[in-house]
Write an enzyme that holds these catalytic residues in place. Structure first.
Site, PDB file in Angstrom:
ATOM      1  N   ASP A   1       0.848  -1.201   0.000  1.00 12.73           N
ATOM      2  CA  ASP A   1       0.000   0.000   0.000  1.00 12.73           C
ATOM      3  C   ASP A   1       0.881   1.247   0.000  1.00 12.73           C
ATOM      4  O   ASP A   1       0.741   2.127  -0.853  1.00 12.73           O
ATOM      5  CB  ASP A   1      -0.921  -0.006   1.231  1.00 12.73           C
ATOM      6  CG  ASP A   1      -1.631  -1.335   1.396  1.00 12.73           C
ATOM      7  OD1 ASP A   1      -2.513  -1.627   0.584  1.00 12.73           O
ATOM      8  OD2 ASP A   1      -1.279  -2.094   2.327  1.00 12.73           O
TER       9      ASP A   1
ATOM     10  N   TYR B   1       6.397 -14.200   0.624  1.00 12.76           N
ATOM     11  CA  TYR B   1       5.722 -14.470   1.884  1.00 12.76           C
ATOM     12  C   TYR B   1       6.186 -15.855   2.355  1.00 12.76           C
ATOM     13  O   TYR B   1       6.837 -16.585   1.606  1.00 12.76           O
ATOM     14  CB  TYR B   1       4.196 -14.494   1.689  1.00 12.76           C
ATOM     15  CG  TYR B   1       3.630 -13.262   0.996  1.00 12.76           C
ATOM     16  CD1 TYR B   1       3.737 -12.007   1.578  1.00 12.76           C
ATOM     17  CD2 TYR B   1       2.981 -13.370  -0.231  1.00 12.76           C
ATOM     18  CE1 TYR B   1       3.201 -10.879   0.950  1.00 12.76           C
ATOM     19  CE2 TYR B   1       2.442 -12.244  -0.858  1.00 12.76           C
ATOM     20  CZ  TYR B   1       2.565 -11.002  -0.268  1.00 12.76           C
ATOM     21  OH  TYR B   1       2.053  -9.902  -0.889  1.00 12.76           O
TER      22      TYR B   1
ATOM     23  N   ARG C   1       6.305 -10.379  -5.187  1.00 18.84           N
ATOM     24  CA  ARG C   1       5.014 -10.668  -4.551  1.00 18.84           C
ATOM     25  C   ARG C   1       4.120  -9.430  -4.633  1.00 18.84           C
ATOM     26  O   ARG C   1       4.549  -8.365  -5.103  1.00 18.84           O
ATOM     27  CB  ARG C   1       5.252 -11.077  -3.100  1.00 18.84           C
ATOM     28  CG  ARG C   1       5.756  -9.925  -2.259  1.00 18.84           C
ATOM     29  CD  ARG C   1       6.103 -10.337  -0.841  1.00 18.84           C
ATOM     30  NE  ARG C   1       5.978  -9.198   0.057  1.00 18.84           N
ATOM     31  CZ  ARG C   1       6.440  -9.159   1.297  1.00 18.84           C
ATOM     32  NH1 ARG C   1       7.085 -10.202   1.780  1.00 18.84           N
ATOM     33  NH2 ARG C   1       6.254  -8.092   2.048  1.00 18.84           N
TER      34      ARG C   1
ATOM     35  N   GLU D   1       2.071  -6.339  -5.212  1.00 19.08           N
ATOM     36  CA  GLU D   1       1.768  -5.496  -6.373  1.00 19.08           C
ATOM     37  C   GLU D   1       2.994  -4.720  -6.886  1.00 19.08           C
ATOM     38  O   GLU D   1       3.355  -4.811  -8.052  1.00 19.08           O
ATOM     39  CB  GLU D   1       0.644  -4.516  -6.011  1.00 19.08           C
ATOM     40  CG  GLU D   1       0.272  -3.606  -7.157  1.00 19.08           C
ATOM     41  CD  GLU D   1      -1.093  -2.947  -7.008  1.00 19.08           C
ATOM     42  OE1 GLU D   1      -2.014  -3.549  -6.421  1.00 19.08           O
ATOM     43  OE2 GLU D   1      -1.238  -1.814  -7.497  1.00 19.08           O
TER      44      GLU D   1
ATOM     45  N   SER E   1       6.385  -4.785  -6.192  1.00 21.00           N
ATOM     46  CA  SER E   1       7.583  -5.526  -6.621  1.00 21.00           C
ATOM     47  C   SER E   1       7.281  -6.335  -7.883  1.00 21.00           C
ATOM     48  O   SER E   1       8.153  -6.538  -8.739  1.00 21.00           O
ATOM     49  CB  SER E   1       8.112  -6.427  -5.504  1.00 21.00           C
ATOM     50  OG  SER E   1       7.132  -7.356  -5.098  1.00 21.00           O
TER      51      SER E   1
HETATM   52  O1  TRH Z   1       4.757  -6.034   0.683  1.00 17.49           O
HETATM   53  P1  TRH Z   1       3.775  -6.594  -0.275  1.00 17.49           P
HETATM   54  O2  TRH Z   1       3.389  -7.975  -0.061  1.00 17.49           O
HETATM   55  O3  TRH Z   1       2.538  -5.678  -0.266  1.00 17.49           O
HETATM   56  C1  TRH Z   1       1.199  -5.808  -0.502  1.00 17.49           C
HETATM   57  C2  TRH Z   1       0.406  -5.665   0.746  1.00 17.49           C
HETATM   58  O4  TRH Z   1       0.305  -6.929   1.362  1.00 17.49           O
HETATM   59  C3  TRH Z   1      -0.909  -5.101   0.436  1.00 17.49           C
HETATM   60  O5  TRH Z   1      -1.773  -5.058   1.549  1.00 17.49           O
HETATM   61  C4  TRH Z   1      -1.521  -5.852  -0.699  1.00 17.49           C
HETATM   62  O6  TRH Z   1      -2.665  -5.232  -1.000  1.00 17.49           O
HETATM   63  C5  TRH Z   1      -0.599  -5.810  -1.865  1.00 17.49           C
HETATM   64  O7  TRH Z   1       0.638  -6.381  -1.533  1.00 17.49           O
HETATM   65  C6  TRH Z   1      -1.151  -6.503  -3.068  1.00 17.49           C
HETATM   66  O8  TRH Z   1       4.382  -6.515  -1.773  1.00 17.49           O
HETATM   67  P2  TRH Z   1       4.665  -5.317  -2.775  1.00 17.49           P
HETATM   68  O9  TRH Z   1       3.393  -4.760  -3.309  1.00 17.49           O
HETATM   69  O10 TRH Z   1       5.608  -5.827  -3.740  1.00 17.49           O
HETATM   70  O11 TRH Z   1       5.364  -4.186  -1.921  1.00 17.49           O
HETATM   71  C7  TRH Z   1       6.682  -4.304  -1.462  1.00 17.49           C
HETATM   72  C8  TRH Z   1       7.375  -2.972  -1.507  1.00 17.49           C
HETATM   73  O12 TRH Z   1       8.617  -3.049  -0.815  1.00 17.49           O
HETATM   74  C9  TRH Z   1       7.694  -2.508  -2.917  1.00 17.49           C
HETATM   75  O13 TRH Z   1       7.452  -1.117  -3.039  1.00 17.49           O
HETATM   76  C10 TRH Z   1       9.198  -2.754  -3.052  1.00 17.49           C
HETATM   77  C11 TRH Z   1       9.636  -2.505  -1.645  1.00 17.49           C
HETATM   78  N1  TRH Z   1      10.948  -3.047  -1.235  1.00 17.49           N
HETATM   79  C12 TRH Z   1      11.912  -2.174  -0.795  1.00 17.49           C
HETATM   80  O14 TRH Z   1      11.686  -0.949  -0.782  1.00 17.49           O
HETATM   81  N2  TRH Z   1      13.106  -2.667  -0.387  1.00 17.49           N
HETATM   82  C13 TRH Z   1      13.394  -3.992  -0.393  1.00 17.49           C
HETATM   83  O15 TRH Z   1      14.511  -4.393   0.000  1.00 17.49           O
HETATM   84  C14 TRH Z   1      12.383  -4.879  -0.884  1.00 17.49           C
HETATM   85  C15 TRH Z   1      12.681  -6.345  -0.930  1.00 17.49           C
HETATM   86  C16 TRH Z   1      11.173  -4.383  -1.275  1.00 17.49           C
END
Ligand code: TRH
Length: 381
Positions: free
Chosen positions: A23, A196, A274, A276, A278
């Site tokens: 988010d 996860y 995982r 959104e 990333s």
């Molecule tokens: O963390 P996520 O699993 O996030 C979400 C939430 O669970 C949310 O509630 C859900 O609705 C959504 O997924 C679908 O995965 P995401 O979206 O990839 O977000 C991770 C963020 O972390 C992304 O902006 C990249 C960042 N990141 C870093 O900044 N540094 C790091 O070292 C890593 C590994 C990731």
């Protein structure tokens, strides 16, 4: 950073952190882009500044108001301070805006453009819903649904204007040397694992250990790490730790600032991602990737996974598409990855080629921040 001119239009962006980093990851990326590339004075309201700080370590979670990269970051308190709403108000991911703020929106002249920024989905119905208005039941306000997506009938995906330049300046040798790793050998696979918890983790690591070629797996600290530690019979693992068993080397990485995460994706031959944000970054990185989708009730996420696979596999030969689908489904189901791995491994060269074609395809949808700015401009005029 040069301050924005005082005449810059003001937008409010509300972010409720449900869990993890997706988010705030999407909201922070969007807020920065609106400020840096479009000269918009963004007020980003966040209810969990500690989560925001993980992505941007300069953020001080104790402060109610602070500025970073042209964005005004505000603690989302209840009640919210009395404030004149901006010309555009965005509620991310259907978060409920404070009642008093919505009343203030109805009083504002002209009334703000109200956007509900939705979650990313590859499902076909998105094109029919993108941009649709929804009237407020009581107040003279209309909310517009804005959907990210993979084609021109959606709002597109976030991609910074300087992305290609940053990527072109990336130096792999330097990146690996900062992690105290040599350049990969010709038969080695370098993999990043942002995931996860998964019941399939053990069989994945086991397969890599026994595999015919070396695998170096880079694991950012986070939810999957305790499972990696347990696989090695350890209580915990920390950034900087390195383990080796059979053909597998594990390197634990710190969780880096969001802007630095791209470098890891560019450096690796295969990225596990995982959620959104990333997931989107892995597509821009133009490397083979494995998507672990966020689990939803009644297995709704599996339909979303299939919807993405259906789009992504267009243009792939049948064998490669089959290998990809089998491995992704096994990883998301939490079983069967060891059986699916060899074919997936063999498909990586074809997938590396396809990653470039796919990135060009989705660029056709335009950048989400730019599309949103245009959408709001049209709504105002
Ligand atoms: O963390 P996520 O699993 O996030 C979400 C939430 O669970 C949310 O509630 C859900 O609705 C959504 O997924 C679908 O995965 P995401 O979206 O990839 O977000 C991770 C963020 O972390 C992304 O902006 C990249 C960042 N990141 C870093 O900044 N540094 C790091 O070292 C890593 C590994 C990731």
């Amino acid at each position: 950073m040069t301050p924005l001119p005082s005449s810059a239009p003001c937008w409010d962006l509300f972010c409720a952190v449900v869990d993890n980093f997706g988010d705030i990851g999407v909201c922070w990326r969007l807020a920065r882009q609106l400020a840096v590339e479009h000269g918009i004075a963004v007020r980003l309201w966040v209810d969990d500044l500690a989560a925001a700080r993980r992505l941007a370590p300069e953020i001080d979670p104790t402060r109610d108001v602070q500025h970073l990269d042209g964005v005004e970051i505000r603690r989302w308190t209840a009640p919210l301070p009395e404030i004149e709403p901006g010309a555009v108000v965005i509620g991310a991911f259907a978060c409920a805006l404070p009642d008093a703020f919505v009343e203030a929106m109805a009083r504002r002249a002209p009334r703000p453009v109200w956007i509900n920024l939705e979650y990313l989905s590859a499902e076909d119905w998105v094109s029919g819903c993108h941009g649709l208005p929804s009237p407020h039941p009581r107040l003279p306000l209309r909310q517009h649904f804005f959907f990210p997506g993979f084609d021109g009938a959606s709002g597109g995906l976030l991609r910074e204007a300087d992305y290609a330049a940053r990527r072109a300046g990336f130096e792999a040798e330097r990146f690996w040397s900062t992690l105290d790793l040599a350049l990969p050998t010709s038969d080695e696979l370098r993999v990043s694992l942002f995931a996860y918890e998964s019941p399939a983790l053990g069989e994945l690591l086991e397969g890599w250990q026994r595999g015919p070629a070396p695998v170096t797996c880079l694991v950012p600290e986070g939810r999957v790490l305790p499972g990696v530690a347990a696989h090695f019979g350890l209580r915990d693992l920390r950034p900087g730790d390195r383990l080796q068993r059979g053909a597998l080397t594990i390197q634990v990485l710190p969780f880096v600032a969001q802007q630095h995460y791209d470098a890891l994706l560019w450096a690796c031959d295969l990225n596990f991602v995982r959620g959104e944000d990333s997931f989107v970054r892995a597509q821009w990185a133009e490397r083979p990737f494995v998507w672990q989708i966020y689990v939803q009730q009644d297995d709704a996420h599996l339909e979303k996974l299939d919807a993405f696979l259906a789009r992504f596999c267009v243009g792939l030969d049948g064998g490669t598409a089959q290998a990809l689908g089998s491995f992704w489904r096994a990883w998301n189901r939490g079983r069967g990855v060891a059986a699916a791995w060899p074919a997936f491994r063999d498909a990586l060269p074809a997938l590396a080629h396809h990653a470039q074609t796919w990135s060009a395809t989705i660029r056709g949808a335009g950048d989400l921040a730019g599309n949103l700015v245009q959408f709001c401009k049209d709504a105002i005029e």
